[in-house]
Structures are given as structure tokens and as C-alpha cells.
Design a protein around this motif. Structure first.
Motif, PDB file in Angstrom:
ATOM      1  N   ALA A  83      47.298  33.066  62.620  1.00 43.78           N
ATOM      2  CA  ALA A  83      46.843  32.191  61.538  1.00 43.78           C
ATOM      3  C   ALA A  83      45.583  32.747  60.884  1.00 43.78           C
ATOM      4  O   ALA A  83      45.424  32.683  59.650  1.00 43.78           O
ATOM      5  CB  ALA A  83      46.588  30.788  62.078  1.00 43.78           C
ATOM      6  N   ARG A  84      44.689  33.303  61.685  1.00 41.05           N
ATOM      7  CA  ARG A  84      43.463  33.899  61.127  1.00 41.05           C
ATOM      8  C   ARG A  84      43.811  35.061  60.202  1.00 41.05           C
ATOM      9  O   ARG A  84      43.165  35.248  59.162  1.00 41.05           O
ATOM     10  CB  ARG A  84      42.557  34.380  62.272  1.00 41.05           C
ATOM     11  CG  ARG A  84      41.849  33.270  63.045  1.00 41.05           C
ATOM     12  CD  ARG A  84      40.722  32.646  62.231  1.00 41.05           C
ATOM     13  NE  ARG A  84      39.777  33.651  61.745  1.00 41.05           N
ATOM     14  CZ  ARG A  84      38.780  34.177  62.462  1.00 41.05           C
ATOM     15  NH1 ARG A  84      38.579  33.759  63.712  1.00 41.05           N
ATOM     16  NH2 ARG A  84      37.971  35.068  61.936  1.00 41.05           N
ATOM     17  N   ILE A  85      44.807  35.854  60.573  1.00 39.92           N
ATOM     18  CA  ILE A  85      45.235  36.964  59.712  1.00 39.92           C
ATOM     19  C   ILE A  85      45.735  36.433  58.371  1.00 39.92           C
ATOM     20  O   ILE A  85      45.347  36.931  57.303  1.00 39.92           O
ATOM     21  CB  ILE A  85      46.338  37.791  60.398  1.00 39.92           C
ATOM     22  CG1 ILE A  85      45.786  38.508  61.638  1.00 39.92           C
ATOM     23  CG2 ILE A  85      46.936  38.806  59.425  1.00 39.92           C
ATOM     24  CD1 ILE A  85      46.863  39.195  62.466  1.00 39.92           C
ATOM     25  N   LEU A  86      46.594  35.415  58.417  1.00 39.74           N
ATOM     26  CA  LEU A  86      47.159  34.882  57.181  1.00 39.74           C
ATOM     27  C   LEU A  86      46.081  34.253  56.311  1.00 39.74           C
ATOM     28  O   LEU A  86      46.084  34.412  55.084  1.00 39.74           O
ATOM     29  CB  LEU A  86      48.260  33.881  57.506  1.00 39.74           C
ATOM     30  CG  LEU A  86      49.444  34.435  58.308  1.00 39.74           C
ATOM     31  CD1 LEU A  86      50.529  33.375  58.459  1.00 39.74           C
ATOM     32  CD2 LEU A  86      50.005  35.692  57.679  1.00 39.74           C
ATOM     33  N   ASP A  87      45.151  33.528  56.927  1.00 40.27           N
ATOM     34  CA  ASP A  87      44.046  32.962  56.166  1.00 40.27           C
ATOM     35  C   ASP A  87      43.194  34.078  55.537  1.00 40.27           C
ATOM     36  O   ASP A  87      42.771  33.984  54.379  1.00 40.27           O
ATOM     37  CB  ASP A  87      43.165  32.089  57.062  1.00 40.27           C
ATOM     38  CG  ASP A  87      43.816  30.762  57.421  1.00 40.27           C
ATOM     39  OD1 ASP A  87      44.716  30.309  56.692  1.00 40.27           O
ATOM     40  OD2 ASP A  87      43.427  30.177  58.457  1.00 40.27           O
ATOM     41  N   HIS A  88      42.951  35.120  56.308  1.00 38.17           N
ATOM     42  CA  HIS A  88      42.167  36.253  55.818  1.00 38.17           C
ATOM     43  C   HIS A  88      42.835  36.907  54.620  1.00 38.17           C
ATOM     44  O   HIS A  88      42.157  37.321  53.668  1.00 38.17           O
ATOM     45  CB  HIS A  88      41.985  37.265  56.960  1.00 38.17           C
ATOM     46  CG  HIS A  88      41.305  38.533  56.554  1.00 38.17           C
ATOM     47  ND1 HIS A  88      39.953  38.595  56.315  1.00 38.17           N
ATOM     48  CD2 HIS A  88      41.793  39.796  56.345  1.00 38.17           C
ATOM     49  CE1 HIS A  88      39.620  39.835  55.982  1.00 38.17           C
ATOM     50  NE2 HIS A  88      40.715  40.580  55.989  1.00 38.17           N
ATOM     51  N   GLU A  89      44.152  36.991  54.644  1.00 37.12           N
ATOM     52  CA  GLU A  89      44.912  37.621  53.555  1.00 37.12           C
ATOM     53  C   GLU A  89      45.235  36.649  52.426  1.00 37.12           C
ATOM     54  O   GLU A  89      45.813  37.041  51.410  1.00 37.12           O
ATOM     55  CB  GLU A  89      46.213  38.215  54.105  1.00 37.12           C
ATOM     56  CG  GLU A  89      46.023  39.379  55.059  1.00 37.12           C
ATOM     57  CD  GLU A  89      45.555  40.641  54.347  1.00 37.12           C
ATOM     58  OE1 GLU A  89      45.561  40.672  53.100  1.00 37.12           O
ATOM     59  OE2 GLU A  89      45.168  41.602  55.044  1.00 37.12           O
ATOM     60  N   GLY A  90      44.895  35.376  52.594  1.00 38.10           N
ATOM     61  CA  GLY A  90      45.179  34.389  51.566  1.00 38.10           C
ATOM     62  C   GLY A  90      46.657  34.089  51.410  1.00 38.10           C
ATOM     63  O   GLY A  90      47.118  33.750  50.313  1.00 38.10           O
ATOM     64  N   LEU A  91      47.405  34.174  52.504  1.00 35.85           N
ATOM     65  CA  LEU A  91      48.851  33.979  52.462  1.00 35.85           C
ATOM     66  C   LEU A  91      49.222  32.584  52.949  1.00 35.85           C
ATOM     67  O   LEU A  91      48.709  32.100  53.958  1.00 35.85           O
ATOM     68  CB  LEU A  91      49.556  35.021  53.332  1.00 35.85           C
ATOM     69  CG  LEU A  91      49.420  36.476  52.871  1.00 35.85           C
ATOM     70  CD1 LEU A  91      50.028  37.417  53.910  1.00 35.85           C
ATOM     71  CD2 LEU A  91      50.083  36.681  51.515  1.00 35.85           C
ATOM     72  N   THR A  92      50.140  31.951  52.255  1.00 38.27           N
ATOM     73  CA  THR A  92      50.727  30.687  52.682  1.00 38.27           C
ATOM     74  C   THR A  92      52.231  30.770  52.440  1.00 38.27           C
ATOM     75  O   THR A  92      52.713  31.638  51.711  1.00 38.27           O
ATOM     76  CB  THR A  92      50.159  29.489  51.895  1.00 38.27           C
ATOM     77  OG1 THR A  92      50.398  29.686  50.485  1.00 38.27           O
ATOM     78  CG2 THR A  92      48.666  29.335  52.136  1.00 38.27           C
ATOM     79  N   GLY A  93      52.974  29.860  53.069  1.00 36.14           N
ATOM     80  CA  GLY A  93      54.412  29.797  52.840  1.00 36.14           C
ATOM     81  C   GLY A  93      55.152  31.069  53.170  1.00 36.14           C
ATOM     82  O   GLY A  93      56.096  31.452  52.464  1.00 36.14           O
TER      83      GLY A  93
END
Length: 260
Positions: free
Chosen positions: A91-101
Motif C-alpha cells: 500500500a505504501r508503494i501504491l500511495d508513493h506512486e499515486g496509484l489507485t484502482g
């Protein structure tokens, strides 16, 4: 290769970031795909050939994560390596990359991590595909024997014996990149399970889900249980548990159907 320092774990998590096709990596483009490997494996070894396979719909940006303790990620000695902790790292990776969905794909232990991530952060995951994930306490053919050993003894002797005795050369090659303590703590976590279980979380998720199973693993109690939830179960022909390695074309075709 990209990396993110995790203050709480005091180490770097790393992942491969493969670009998508034209218009796929910009805001409003197709969702990214995120791949999470199993016990003793790596993101690149298990999924690089799948992420770029022509059978998958569209060439999407793909993140191939090395979980903490595995592959090229760091090996923090005081990390617990439980599924919920690894899910928080992804989740931290996705938040860092600004990715959702994202379209989230997890195999074996990585499937359990993926389920926990989808349950904890539904904003991050649009579709979930799991391939023979751990759904309940008890572990599996790899984790059970590891968890039965004392941690320090496994680090001193058991890990080397496990690598030397691996019945698949490809698995031994992937396993050599893992941290022995991470392997042991992960295995213990899989055997102990958690409440609610990954199976219960998977049943409760309200988003498109699919379950992949190797044909050679059938009959499979988890596949039957998941089918009872109304979740599509897609077999990968001529493959066992390591289905991405046993039959890459078959796995990619099954994954494409799951994501359709």
C-alpha cells in the motif's frame, strides 16, 4: 528498479516499474497492474514474462514488487513478515506512486498479501486475481516444514538445507535471494493464520475477483470453496502450483480471462 525507504521498517522496499503502451501511464489511462510473488520468490522471476505477455489485454504499466525480505528488497531484522504487514508495505508503494484502482495479482503467499491489501485499502484495488493463495491457517507444502523448525536453527542450517534439497532448480534459484529469517517468519505467519482469515476476507470483498489454479493441483479444496462464493475459478492447463513457470502462456491466458 525503484525503491522507497520505510521508516517504520528501517529498510528499502524495491520493485520493477514496467511502462505501459502509449497513453497508458498518464492520468485517466488504463489502471496499472501490480504483481505480488509467493514465499521465497521475486517479482521479476515470477511475473516479468507475464506482465509483457501479448495475451494480456492492453500493455499496462506494471509494478513487480519484491516483498521485504525477498529479492532485491531489504531484510529488516525486526520486521514481523506477516501478511498484513507486507500488505501495508505494498500500500505504501501504491500511495508513493499515486496509484489507485489497480489490477492486483498475487500468487500463493502473495495472494494472501493481495487479499489483505484489497480488504484494508479498497481505494487502491479495482480488480483482484489470486493464484492458489493461502486462504486459512495451516500453511502449505513449503511453509509447513519451515514453520515446524526453530527460527535460529532454520537460519543457521535449515535454510541452506532447504535450498540444497529443493526439487526444482528454478525455485532454488529464487530462494537463494531470500532472507532466511524472512522465510521462516513468513512461514510461521502462514501456518498461524489470522482473524479474519484471507478466505473470509476474499468472500466479503465487493469488487471483481478471480481465482487461478494449476490443473495439476486439482482437486483443490480452496478452489471448490471459492467457487462456492460465486468467484470464477480458472484452471491453468498442464501446470502445478508454480503455474507462471510451468505454463506461462496458459497462465497469461487465464489471467487475461480473469481481467476481462
Amino acid at each position: 528498479m525503484r525503491e522507497l525507504f520505510l521508516t517504520e521498517a528501517r529498510g528499502f522496499v524495491r520493485w520493477l516499474d514496467l511502462p505501459g503502451g502509449a497513453g497508458q501511464d498518464t492520468a485517466g489511462g488504463a489502471p496499472a497492474r501490480v504483481f505480488v510473488h509467493g514465499l521465497g520468490c521475486t517479482g521479476a522471476s515470477d511475473f516479468a514474462h507475464i506482465a509483457v505477455h501479448p495475451a494480456l489485454p492492453g500493455r499496462r504499466r506494471s509494478l513487480l514488487v519484491d516483498l521485504l525480505g525477498f529479492g532485491l528488497s531489504d531484510r529488516p531484522a525486526d520486521f514481523d513478515y506477516r501478511m498484513e504487514s507486507q500488505a501495508a508495505v505494498v500500500a505504501r508503494i501504491l500511495d508513493h506512486e499515486g496509484l489507485t484502482g489497480v489490477e492486483l495479482v498475487g500468487h500463493s503467499m502473495g495472494g494472501a498479501v493481495a487479499i489483505r491489501l484489497a480488504a484494508a485499502r479498497p481505494d487502491l484495488v479495482d480488480r483482484l486475481v489470486v493464484a492458489e493463495p493461502n486462504l486459512a491457517a495451516g500453511g502449505g507444502a513449503f511453509s509447513g516444514p519451515v514453520a515446524a523448525q526453530d527460527e535460529d536453527a532454520f537460519v543457521r542450517e535449515g535454510f541452506a538445507a532447504m535450498v540444497a534439497g529443493a526439487d526444482r532448480a528454478d525455485y532454488a534459484a529464487r530462494l537463494r535471494l531470500a532472507d532466511p529469517r524472512a522465510v521462516h517468519r513468513s512461514a510461521v505467519a502462514l501456518v498461524e493464520g489470522a482473524v479474519p482469515s484471507e478466505g473470509e476476507l476474499l468472500a466479503a470483498l465487493r469488487r471483481p475477483r478471480a481465482f487461478l489454479v494449476g490443473e495439476l493441483s486439482l482437486p483443490d479444496a480452496d478452489a471448490e470453496r471459492v467457487a462456492g462464493f460465486g468467484i470464477p475459478v480458472l484452471p491453468v492447463p498442464g501446470a502445478g502450483h508454480n503455474m507462471m513457470i510451468d505454463n506461462p502462456d496458459g497462465f497469461a491466458l487465464a489471467l487475461a480471462r480473469a481481467l476481462a
